[in-house]
Scaffold this active site. Structure first.
Site, mmCIF file in Angstrom:
data_model
loop_
_atom_site.group_PDB
_atom_site.id
_atom_site.type_symbol
_atom_site.label_atom_id
_atom_site.label_comp_id
_atom_site.label_asym_id
_atom_site.label_seq_id
_atom_site.Cartn_x
_atom_site.Cartn_y
_atom_site.Cartn_z
ATOM 1 N N GLU A 59 0.824 -1.209 0.000
ATOM 2 C CA GLU A 59 0.000 0.000 0.000
ATOM 3 C C GLU A 59 0.865 1.268 0.000
ATOM 4 O O GLU A 59 0.744 2.122 -0.874
ATOM 5 C CB GLU A 59 -0.888 -0.031 1.246
ATOM 6 C CG GLU A 59 -1.731 1.198 1.478
ATOM 7 C CD GLU A 59 -2.455 1.147 2.801
ATOM 8 O OE1 GLU A 59 -3.435 1.887 2.944
ATOM 9 O OE2 GLU A 59 -2.042 0.389 3.705
ATOM 10 N N HIS A 60 1.712 1.410 0.991
ATOM 11 C CA HIS A 60 2.594 2.576 1.126
ATOM 12 C C HIS A 60 4.034 2.146 0.904
ATOM 13 O O HIS A 60 4.506 1.203 1.554
ATOM 14 C CB HIS A 60 2.512 3.188 2.525
ATOM 15 C CG HIS A 60 1.143 3.561 2.973
ATOM 16 N ND1 HIS A 60 0.456 2.872 3.957
ATOM 17 C CD2 HIS A 60 0.323 4.559 2.568
ATOM 18 C CE1 HIS A 60 -0.715 3.443 4.154
ATOM 19 N NE2 HIS A 60 -0.832 4.460 3.320
#
Length: 433
Positions: free
Chosen positions: A318-319
């Site tokens: 995600e990040h």
């Protein structure tokens, strides 16, 4: 070859716990379908100890709650929402509608139409995730959604005033103090007091994510979500203290939030692990961050920058925070991520809270096939066609007849035949009347 200095628990242990979640969620959804508001109230009482006369806040109640929020908080919310709004407007402007004449008298066009009702789920529980109101509601309103229903749970029996203020300032048309599966199900299927929506967006715990998964198809959703993830990519130039702080910044989301470091420097890896262990005991959110790091933290040491990016793409997290000498190289080398945070001057927490890009992002490997929530998620890209030229009508009619019969679709073929017959006098051998 990568060397793993810290392993996470086996995936089988993680997936095994999802079975009970699925069963519980299915039961709640089925009950709300059958009993509507009565079931919603019972689940709210059971899970949140919350049963007001009305779950929906009136305009007067909203105004009173917003007035109780300190002015500095209001100013900060307004500033952040303007950052989100500005970025969403740029995204919207990048989406063009058009009409093109592909043949004389043949016009094909594209339009972007907003969904007519969207649900915004803003998590509460332990943390009042005010920023999720910016991401879901502001973006929907920029897209032109006429009705946005916003739901957030009470926190330990109290109204989360700052979250209500964020929802109101973002432009929510309805604000409901309702959380969990009962909120998602009510927005999706509707009750006597809540009209259903067309699409639900926003993060949440495992039960909220599973409710969205089970309801997908009946309604649209932003994406399939799991626990928050952070992947830090670092070389020997990175600061191990910064690496540790940033890993823990996401680990505090929950005990199942993966925090992973991939680095080309064994020394940095060892020092980062030591910094994490030093910082953890004094973290106010240690009860979440510590098990997250213990069970889901990983540290990999690779031989080169090329291997660094290749392994990062395998994670499809995600990040992804890039703390290397040339962070923008990640834009060329990586293809599978939710959002990139380039250089030490940037951090994942900026994206979560203040910078303006959306923080509702793909997890559990979903970055392999989708990006995160954006203004386009609230828009339906539709097409239209118009034929006004008789020569084109003849050409397409005859072509349609031939093409459809190759596929044994006689009905389709006849529709094409009729168009050619109307303007060119083609014989309709199948019309025996």
């Amino acid at each position: 070859m990568a060397e793993i200095l810290k392993h996470a628990v086996p995936k089988a242990e993680v997936t095994a716990s999802l079975g009970q979640v699925r069963e519980t969620v299915a039961g709640v959804i089925a009950d709300i379908r059958e009993r509507g508001d009565k079931a919603v109230r019972e689940y709210s009482e059971k899970f949140d100890k919350w049963s007001p006369a009305s779950f929906r806040l009136s305009e007067e109640e909203v105004e009173k709650i917003v007035a109780s929020v300190p002015q500095q908080v209001i100013d900060d919310i307004s500033f952040v929402q303007e950052q989100v709004r500005t970025f969403a407007r740029h995204q919207l402007n990048s989406m063009t509608e058009f009409e093109v004449e592909t043949l004389p008298g043949v016009r094909l066009g594209q339009r972007h139409i907003p969904v007519q009702a969207a649900g915004a789920y803003v998590p509460g529980g332990r943390y009042p995730l005010t920023a999720s109101a910016h991401m879901t509601i502001v973006t929907a309103k920029v897209a032109g959604v006429p009705r946005v229903v916003a739901c957030t749970p009470p926190i330990r029996g109290e109204i989360p005033a700052a979250t209500v203020a964020a929802m109101h300032l973002a432009g929510a048309d309805e604000i409901w103090l309702l959380g969990g599966v009962q909120a998602v199900a009510a927005m999706a299927v509707g009750t006597d007091t809540m009209e259903p929506v067309n699409l639900i967006a926003g993060p949440g715990n495992a039960y909220v994510a599973e409710a969205k998964r089970q309801l997908f198809g009946e309604i649209g959703i932003d994406l399939f979500a799991g626990p928050t993830e952070i992947l830090v990519l670092a070389d020997e130039h990175a600061d191990p203290f910064v690496c540790a702080v940033d890993l823990l910044s996401q680990a505090e989301h929950g005990p199942d939030s993966p925090a992973v470091l991939i680095t080309t420097s064994r020394e940095l890896a060892e020092r980062t692990i030591a910094e994490v262990e030093r910082l953890l005991p004094t973290m106010p959110t240690r009860d979440f961050a510590e098990p997250a790091w213990r069970d889901h933290g990983q540290v990999h040491v690779v031989d080169s920058v090329d291997e660094l990016y290749a392994l990062a793409d395998e994670f499809a997290f995600e990040h992804v925070e890039v703390l290397t000498a040339e962070p923008r190289l990640a834009l060329e080398r990586m293809t599978q991520y939710g959002a990139l945070f380039l250089g030490e001057g940037t951090c994942v927490s900026f994206g979560d809270k203040v910078i303006g890009t959306n923080h509702v992002l793909p997890t559990r490997g979903a970055a392999r096939y989708t990006g995160g929530l954006w203004v386009g998620k609230y828009l339906k890209t539709v097409t239209y066609q118009e034929v006004t030229n008789t020569d084109a009508q003849t050409l397409l009619g005859r072509l349609c007849g031939r093409a459809a019969r190759v596929e044994l679709f006689e009905g389709h073929a006849r529709s094409g035949d009729v168009r050619a017959a109307k303007v060119a006098g083609d014989e309709l051998a199948w019309n025996t009347a």
